[in-house]
Design an enzyme around this catalytic site. Structure first.
Site, short mmCIF file in Angstrom:
data_model
loop_
_atom_site.label_atom_id
_atom_site.label_comp_id
_atom_site.label_asym_id
_atom_site.label_seq_id
_atom_site.Cartn_x
_atom_site.Cartn_y
_atom_site.Cartn_z
N GLY A 1 -5.57 5.01 -12.94
CA GLY A 1 -6.20 4.93 -11.61
C GLY A 1 -5.52 5.83 -10.58
N GLY B 1 -15.57 -6.47 -14.30
CA GLY B 1 -15.44 -6.85 -12.89
C GLY B 1 -16.77 -6.68 -12.18
CE LYS C 1 -11.49 -1.23 -0.81
NZ LYS C 1 -11.34 -0.63 -2.12
CG ASN D 1 -17.26 -10.51 -12.92
OD1 ASN D 1 -16.13 -10.06 -12.88
ND2 ASN D 1 -17.71 -11.37 -12.01
CG ASP E 1 -12.68 2.72 -3.17
OD1 ASP E 1 -12.83 1.58 -2.72
OD2 ASP E 1 -11.60 3.36 -3.09
CB SER F 1 -0.91 0.01 1.23
OG SER F 1 -1.61 1.23 1.26
CE1 TYR G 1 -1.60 2.71 -6.16
CE2 TYR G 1 -3.96 2.34 -6.39
CZ TYR G 1 -2.81 2.28 -5.65
OH TYR G 1 -2.85 1.78 -4.36
CG ASN H 1 -12.99 3.65 0.77
OD1 ASN H 1 -13.91 4.31 1.25
ND2 ASN H 1 -12.08 4.16 -0.01
#
Ligand code: NAP
Length: 518
Positions: A481, A373, A314, A396, A350, A265, A460, A335
């Site tokens: 992202g 997704g 989450k 998905n 988000d 992270s 990202y 989140n």
């Protein structure tokens, strides 16, 4: 004061560990018996560039005094090579060199005079380690007296605790040293010794060792920096106000990340930079959570002001909270947690980050978007696009999950094999496909990208995924992202502090980290 040992097997990894450690610790210890192809000059100068205040200890542990924890292979330096390395460290301006008592009086005295000849800026730690047991208290005092007899800046005595009582013997050296005006680092290794690592700093041990991550220990029983900092805060609270021992104060403090894994992270870098810039004394630390219920209870008990929640919690975290904000409830994922005097509320930033990022490139109203997704991020994307007047279409891998989402939000679902049939303005990947280190993967075939005006990837890292590279080649406008990540983080800070976060700085910090990783 916290010291992080740098024990990486390669120079590249060591430089990365130094970079991270210098931001959170007071000291780093360069274990040149463990750092493969380590160039001392490069390592020290990297640390100095990151932090002017960081103190550097250079150590080259003997086999007999090195714990085998982590299975790290030791580099065998001859005695002469070892002395040369210490001399180099002194010339390079290391703050401390740590020499074992066992190296002998003659060598210690040579290094002491070398220090003096070079301006006396490097101080000496004389150390003793027993990696298998804890000697008797009489023997320990004898060892202490021998170390102190060399007149070092600091004496360091570390033993292996086989029982809880061993901690008491080693910890009792701290007041013993203090009475003799001798600075000391005293603690026990091993699971039984963990308690000594917690107690030693408050008794007056000069510093304590900690790791960045739970798996990065240089000796058994080491706690992470985040754990040490929390404990320190708790102990200080207990000392200054006994009433706060049991009942949380009205002003919660600090911010945490709950996830598993968390080591990848970038949020700690981004949030700590932002809090510092905002003049907020609190810090943000990542916690790799095993038991979510316990972690949330801990957050209440320690009165943590706010938390970010990441994979895989989450959704699961919702049942542990007192309130869920309306948007998060509709999305079905949280989140962000805000602690208002013990009452925990879940939010979702988000979707705000994602929508903000898309809106920088185009207007969402009346446009159609394929969402690849059906997980937490897809739910946030679908929710946000509908809220902004757009039309999402779900694609998905697992049809069942895709269909559930499509029914929930009243939008179409297609299996990936039929993606070519869909006509839409934009495509958004919300799967982890293509994320570092799988940089050569893409969630859809290049040919299927034709016809999209906009393609966004919520990933990202890397900044430009394979999907985005191929989309660009097809003439699509691409959206990374990165801005979503920074914006969702900025929104978290706004929720926790009520103050405007320094967006540009946060973006710069993340961009720098990503460029380094790449
Ligand atoms: P999640 O809830 O686990 O959902 C992942 C989705 O991806 C699922 O629908 C899954 O499909 C699909 N998927 C996973 N592996 C796949 C594969 N190999 N091929 C095809 N589909 C696959 O995860 P999440 O929380 O939504 O996170 C997804 C990604 O978004 C992560 O990479 C995360 O880092 C990123 N993210 C970015 C930001 C940001 O700020 N930029 C914010 C949040 C998340 P199945 O249903 O078939 O399993």
């Amino acid at each position: 004061m916290i010291c992080i040992p740098i024990i990486s097997a390669t120079k590249k990894e060591a430089l990365r560990a130094i970079e991270r450690s210098c931001l959170v610790a007071d000291f780093i210890e360069l274990r040149i018996d463990l750092i493969g192809n380590g160039n001392l000059e490069e390592l020290i100068s990297a640390a100095r560039q990151i932090s002017r205040s960081i103190k550097i200890i250079v150590t080259c542990r003997r086999k007999e005094e090195a714990s085998s924890n982590g299975g790290k292979a030791r580099i065998k330096h001859t005695k002469t090579k070892k002395m040369d390395l210490f001399k180099e460290a002194i010339k390079l301006g290391a703050d401390f060199i740590d020499i074992e008592l066992a190296v002998g009086r003659a060598e210690i005295s040579k290094l002491k005079s070398f220090c003096e000849k070079n301006g006396g800026n490097t101080k000496i730690i004389i150390s003793y380690h027993d990696v298998g047991k804890t000697p008797t208290l009489t023997k320990l005092k004898e060892i202490f007296n021998q170390c102190a007899g060399e007149k070092p800046a600091i004496v360091k005595i570390v033993t292996y605790a086989q029982s809880a009582e061993d901690n008491l013997k080693v910890l009792s050296l701290i007041p013993y040293a203090c009475k003799r005006s001798q600075k000391i680092i005293a603690l026990c290794m091993g699971d039984e010794g963990r308690v000594s690592r917690i107690v030693a700093p408050s008794l007056g041990s000069y510093l304590s060792f900690a790791t960045l991550e739970p798996q990065g220990q240089s000796a058994p029983g080491q706690l992470t920096v985040s754990e040490m900092k929390l404990i320190d805060k708790l102990l200080k609270k207990v000392n200054t106000s006994p009433a706060t021992n049991i009942v949380p104060t009205d002003t919660p403090q600090n911010y945490i990340l709950l996830g598993n894994p968390v080591k990848q992270s970038l949020s700690p870098f981004m949030h700590n930079a932002a809090l510092k810039e905002m003049g907020i004394a609190e810090s943000y630390s990542a916690f790799c959570v095993q038991n979510l219920g316990d972690a949330v209870r801990g957050m209440r008990g320690m009165n943590i002001r706010g938390a970010s929640v990441t994979i895989p919690f989450k959704v699961a975290v919702m049942e542990h909270l007192d309130d869920i904000d309306n948007d998060a409830l509709k999305i079905g994922a949280v989140n962000t947690i805000v602690n208002e005097s013990g009452r925990l509320t879940g939010h979702n930033t988000d979707w705000l980050g994602l929508i903000h990022t898309i809106k920088e490139a185009l207007t969402i109203r009346d446009k159609t978007f394929v969402i690849i997704g059906a997980g937490g991020t897809a739910q946030a994307a679908v929710y946000g696009i509908i809220k902004e007047g757009g039309f999402p279409i779900i694609v998905n891998r697992t049809a069942e999950k895709g269909k559930i989402l499509s029914v929930r939000f009243g939008c179409p679902f297609y299996p990936p094999s039929e993606i070519g049939k869909i006509k839409a303005d934009g495509l958004i990947n919300t799967t982890p496909v293509g994320m570092y280190p799988h940089k050569d993967e893409s969630p859809i075939a290049t040919a299927a990208l034709k016809g999209y005006k906009y393609v966004m990837d919520v990933i990202y890292n890397p900044l430009k995924t394979k999907l985005l590279r191929e989309a660009q080649e097809q003439g699509c406008q691409i959206i990374s992202g990165l801005d979503m990540f920074v914006h969702q983080g900025a929104q978290q800070i706004l929720l926790w502090t009520g103050k405007e976060p320094p967006y540009e700085l946060m973006q710069k910090v993340v961009l720098e980290r990503l460029t380094n990783i790449e």
